[in-house]
Design a protein around this motif. Structure first.
Motif, PDB file in Angstrom:
ATOM      1  N   SER A  70       0.826  -1.193   0.000  1.00 40.25           N
ATOM      2  CA  SER A  70       0.000   0.000   0.000  1.00 40.25           C
ATOM      3  C   SER A  70       0.866   1.251   0.000  1.00 40.25           C
ATOM      4  CB  SER A  70      -0.920  -0.015   1.226  1.00 40.25           C
ATOM      5  OG  SER A  70      -1.909   1.000   1.108  1.00 40.25           O
ATOM      6  N   LEU A  71       0.219   2.383  -0.045  1.00 46.32           N
ATOM      7  CA  LEU A  71       0.944   3.649  -0.051  1.00 46.32           C
ATOM      8  C   LEU A  71       1.514   3.931   1.340  1.00 46.32           C
ATOM      9  CD1 LEU A  71      -1.333   3.954  -2.325  1.00 46.32           C
ATOM     10  CD2 LEU A  71      -0.864   6.381  -2.133  1.00 46.32           C
ATOM     11  N   GLN A  92      -7.395   1.815  -7.307  1.00 43.58           N
ATOM     12  CA  GLN A  92      -6.076   1.871  -7.933  1.00 43.58           C
ATOM     13  C   GLN A  92      -5.939   0.733  -8.927  1.00 43.58           C
ATOM     14  OE1 GLN A  92      -2.594   1.532  -5.333  1.00 43.58           O
ATOM     15  NE2 GLN A  92      -1.384   2.749  -6.768  1.00 43.58           N
ATOM     16  N   PHE A  97     -12.351   7.613   3.263  1.00 39.51           N
ATOM     17  CA  PHE A  97     -12.278   7.686   1.814  1.00 39.51           C
ATOM     18  C   PHE A  97     -12.065   6.292   1.231  1.00 39.51           C
ATOM     19  CE2 PHE A  97     -11.778  12.270   1.903  1.00 39.51           C
ATOM     20  CZ  PHE A  97     -11.228  12.482   3.160  1.00 39.51           C
ATOM     21  N   PHE A 149      -4.742  12.702  -6.062  1.00 31.87           N
ATOM     22  CA  PHE A 149      -3.434  12.152  -6.370  1.00 31.87           C
ATOM     23  C   PHE A 149      -2.964  12.484  -7.778  1.00 31.87           C
ATOM     24  CE2 PHE A 149      -2.185   9.525  -2.821  1.00 31.87           C
ATOM     25  CZ  PHE A 149      -3.355   9.449  -2.090  1.00 31.87           C
ATOM     26  N   GLY A 150      -1.660  12.692  -7.890  1.00 30.67           N
ATOM     27  CA  GLY A 150      -1.038  12.793  -9.196  1.00 30.67           C
ATOM     28  C   GLY A 150      -0.901  11.408  -9.800  1.00 30.67           C
ATOM     29  N   PRO A 151      -0.468  11.313 -11.052  1.00 32.52           N
ATOM     30  CA  PRO A 151      -0.374  10.030 -11.749  1.00 32.52           C
ATOM     31  C   PRO A 151       0.806   9.176 -11.320  1.00 32.52           C
ATOM     32  CG  PRO A 151       0.323  11.795 -13.172  1.00 32.52           C
ATOM     33  CD  PRO A 151      -0.209  12.443 -11.943  1.00 32.52           C
ATOM     34  N   TYR A 172     -10.523   4.759  -2.336  1.00 35.23           N
ATOM     35  CA  TYR A 172      -9.800   5.019  -3.570  1.00 35.23           C
ATOM     36  C   TYR A 172      -9.723   3.717  -4.374  1.00 35.23           C
ATOM     37  CZ  TYR A 172      -8.018   9.496  -1.744  1.00 35.23           C
ATOM     38  OH  TYR A 172      -7.898  10.769  -1.252  1.00 35.23           O
ATOM     39  N   PHE A 210      -3.658   4.597   5.032  1.00 29.32           N
ATOM     40  CA  PHE A 210      -4.284   3.680   4.092  1.00 29.32           C
ATOM     41  C   PHE A 210      -4.262   2.250   4.615  1.00 29.32           C
ATOM     42  CE2 PHE A 210      -5.031   6.081   0.219  1.00 29.32           C
ATOM     43  CZ  PHE A 210      -4.307   7.228   0.451  1.00 29.32           C
ATOM     44  N   GLY A 211      -5.296   1.517   4.268  1.00 32.70           N
ATOM     45  CA  GLY A 211      -5.268   0.076   4.459  1.00 32.70           C
ATOM     46  C   GLY A 211      -4.395  -0.542   3.381  1.00 32.70           C
ATOM     47  N   GLN A 212      -4.190  -1.840   3.477  1.00 29.16           N
ATOM     48  CA  GLN A 212      -3.305  -2.501   2.521  1.00 29.16           C
ATOM     49  C   GLN A 212      -3.983  -2.735   1.184  1.00 29.16           C
ATOM     50  OE1 GLN A 212      -4.681  -3.798   5.232  1.00 29.16           O
ATOM     51  NE2 GLN A 212      -4.737  -6.032   5.208  1.00 29.16           N
ATOM     52  N   GLY A 213      -5.294  -2.453   1.117  1.00 25.96           N
ATOM     53  CA  GLY A 213      -6.011  -2.597  -0.141  1.00 25.96           C
ATOM     54  C   GLY A 213      -6.598  -3.979  -0.331  1.00 25.96           C
ATOM     55  N   ILE A 241       4.354   8.925  -5.519  1.00 28.60           N
ATOM     56  CA  ILE A 241       3.078   9.571  -5.846  1.00 28.60           C
ATOM     57  C   ILE A 241       2.868  10.776  -4.939  1.00 28.60           C
ATOM     58  CG2 ILE A 241       0.614   9.196  -6.218  1.00 28.60           C
ATOM     59  CD1 ILE A 241       1.128   6.192  -5.917  1.00 28.60           C
ATOM     60  N   SER A 252      -1.905   5.471 -10.216  1.00 32.38           N
ATOM     61  CA  SER A 252      -2.051   6.062  -8.898  1.00 32.38           C
ATOM     62  C   SER A 252      -3.509   5.953  -8.440  1.00 32.38           C
ATOM     63  CB  SER A 252      -1.594   7.525  -8.922  1.00 32.38           C
ATOM     64  OG  SER A 252      -2.483   8.302  -9.682  1.00 32.38           O
ATOM     65  N   PRO A 253      -3.759   6.149  -7.147  1.00 29.30           N
ATOM     66  CA  PRO A 253      -5.135   6.028  -6.638  1.00 29.30           C
ATOM     67  C   PRO A 253      -6.061   7.113  -7.179  1.00 29.30           C
ATOM     68  CG  PRO A 253      -3.533   5.847  -4.863  1.00 29.30           C
ATOM     69  CD  PRO A 253      -2.797   6.338  -6.064  1.00 29.30           C
ATOM     70  N   LEU A 307      -9.866   8.837  -6.383  1.00 28.06           N
ATOM     71  CA  LEU A 307     -10.906   8.959  -5.371  1.00 28.06           C
ATOM     72  C   LEU A 307     -12.258   8.493  -5.911  1.00 28.06           C
ATOM     73  CD1 LEU A 307     -11.692  10.038  -2.519  1.00 28.06           C
ATOM     74  CD2 LEU A 307     -12.246  12.197  -3.645  1.00 28.06           C
ATOM     75  N   LEU A 311      -8.593   0.870  -2.020  1.00 28.13           N
ATOM     76  CA  LEU A 311      -7.898   1.322  -0.820  1.00 28.13           C
ATOM     77  C   LEU A 311      -8.846   2.105   0.070  1.00 28.13           C
ATOM     78  CD1 LEU A 311      -4.705   2.654  -2.604  1.00 28.13           C
ATOM     79  CD2 LEU A 311      -4.833   0.572  -1.262  1.00 28.13           C
ATOM     80  N   PHE A 352       7.577   3.538  -6.811  1.00 26.33           N
ATOM     81  CA  PHE A 352       6.559   4.380  -7.427  1.00 26.33           C
ATOM     82  C   PHE A 352       6.302   5.523  -6.450  1.00 26.33           C
ATOM     83  CE2 PHE A 352       3.622   5.460 -10.473  1.00 26.33           C
ATOM     84  CZ  PHE A 352       2.276   5.285 -10.172  1.00 26.33           C
TER      85      PHE A 352
END
Lengths: 118, 111
Positions: free
Chosen positions: A43-44, B38, B34, A109-111, B36, B101-104, A93, B43-44, B46, B88, A91
Motif C-alpha cells: 500500500s501507499l 487503484q 475515503f 493524487f497525481g499520476p 480510492y 491507508f489500508g493494505q487494499g 506519488i 495512482s489512486p 478517489l 484502498l 513508485f
C-alpha cells in the motif's frame, strides 16, 4: 476539477545521481501536498507532508537529507531523491488537498512517477 | 493492531453481482473516510468520501459508515470487469491531517 500532475512519469537513473520529481495542482491552490512511496504489491506509505512556504514534516524512518522537499508555491512541490540507490526504486506519488471550496481533507493524487535506479 | 485494516483478497465477484469491500479502523476520533480505486501501475483515484454514519450513494457505489463499530464499507452494484482493481480504504487521522491507508483489497470481476 482537482487535477494534479507529476513530472516525469518515468525515470531511469544511475546509482549515485539525484532525481527531481515535480508535483503540480493544475486547477486549484493546494493547502498541503503529500509525498508517498509505493513498493510492488504494497500500500501507499506517506513519506512527508509539505505546506507552502514551510519545511516539510517527514514520517518516521524517512531521511530528510535524502528526500528533499520544496514547496515554493500553492501549486508546486518538488521531491528530490539525492544520491539514489537501487533500493530507492519505487513508485512515487504526490497528492494535494484543496484550500478553496469543498473539504480541505480530501486528497487528490497525481499520476505517479516510477523511479528505477540502476 | 494496524490503524486501518482491509482483507487483502483477492475477492472474485461475477459480473453483474454486488461487490462488498470492508474496512475497519482503530482511531475512534476519526471523522473522514475515503475509498480510492487503484489500477495496476496507476495512482489512486478517489471514488467516495464519507463523513457521517449511514449510507452515501454515488451511481453504482455506496459507502457505508458505522463509527460506533469503527467500520466503513464500499458496495459496488452491477459489477463490471472494468471495476477490477485494488480498492484502498483511507482514514484521516484527526490532528495530524494525514491519511492512513489500508493494505487494499484486490477485486476481480469475472465476465
Amino acid at each position: 476539477g482537482a487535477v494534479v500532475s507529476q513530472h516525469p512519469s518515468r525515470v531511469i537513473c544511475k546509482s549515485g545521481t539525484s532525481v527531481k520529481i515535480e508535483c503540480r495542482s493544475l486547477d486549484f491552490q493546494a493547502t498541503t501536498m503529500f509525498w508517498y512511496r509505493q513498493f510492488p504489491k504494497q500500500s501507499l506509505m506517506l513519506m512527508a507532508t509539505s505546506n507552502e512556504g514551510s519545511k516539510a514534516t517527514y514520517e518516521q524512518g524517512v531521511e530528510k537529507d535524502k528526500f528533499l522537499i520544496n514547496h515554493a508555491s500553492l501549486t508546486l512541490s518538488t521531491l528530490t531523491v539525492t544520491s539514489a540507490h537501487p533500493e530507492d526504486s519505487s513508485f512515487y506519488i504526490c497528492s494535494a488537498s484543496s484550500r478553496s471550496g469543498g473539504r480541505t481533507d480530501t486528497q487528490y493524487f497525481g499520476p505517479g512517477t516510477r523511479l528505477t535506479v540502476l | 493492531q494496524k490503524e486501518v485494516e482491509q482483507n487483502s483478497g483477492p475477492l472474485s465477484v461475477p459480473e453483474g453481482a454486488i461487490a462488498s469491500l470492508n474496512c475497519t479502523y482503530s482511531d475512534r476520533v476519526s471523522q473522514s473516510f475515503f475509498w480510492y480505486r487503484q489500477y495496476s501501475g496507476k495512482s489512486p483515484e478517489l471514488i467516495m468520501s464519507i463523513y457521517s454514519n449511514g449510507d452515501k450513494e454515488d451511481g453504482r457505489f455506496t459507502a457505508q459508515l458505522n463509527k460506533a463499530s469503527q467500520y466503513v464499507s464500499l458496495l459496488i452494484r452491477d459489477s463490471q470487469p472494468s471495476d477490477s482493481a485494488t480498492y484502498l480504504c483511507a482514514v484521516l487521522i484527526q490532528g495530524a491531517q494525514k491519511l492512513v491507508f489500508g493494505q487494499g483489497t484486490r477485486l476481480t470481476i469475472n465476465p
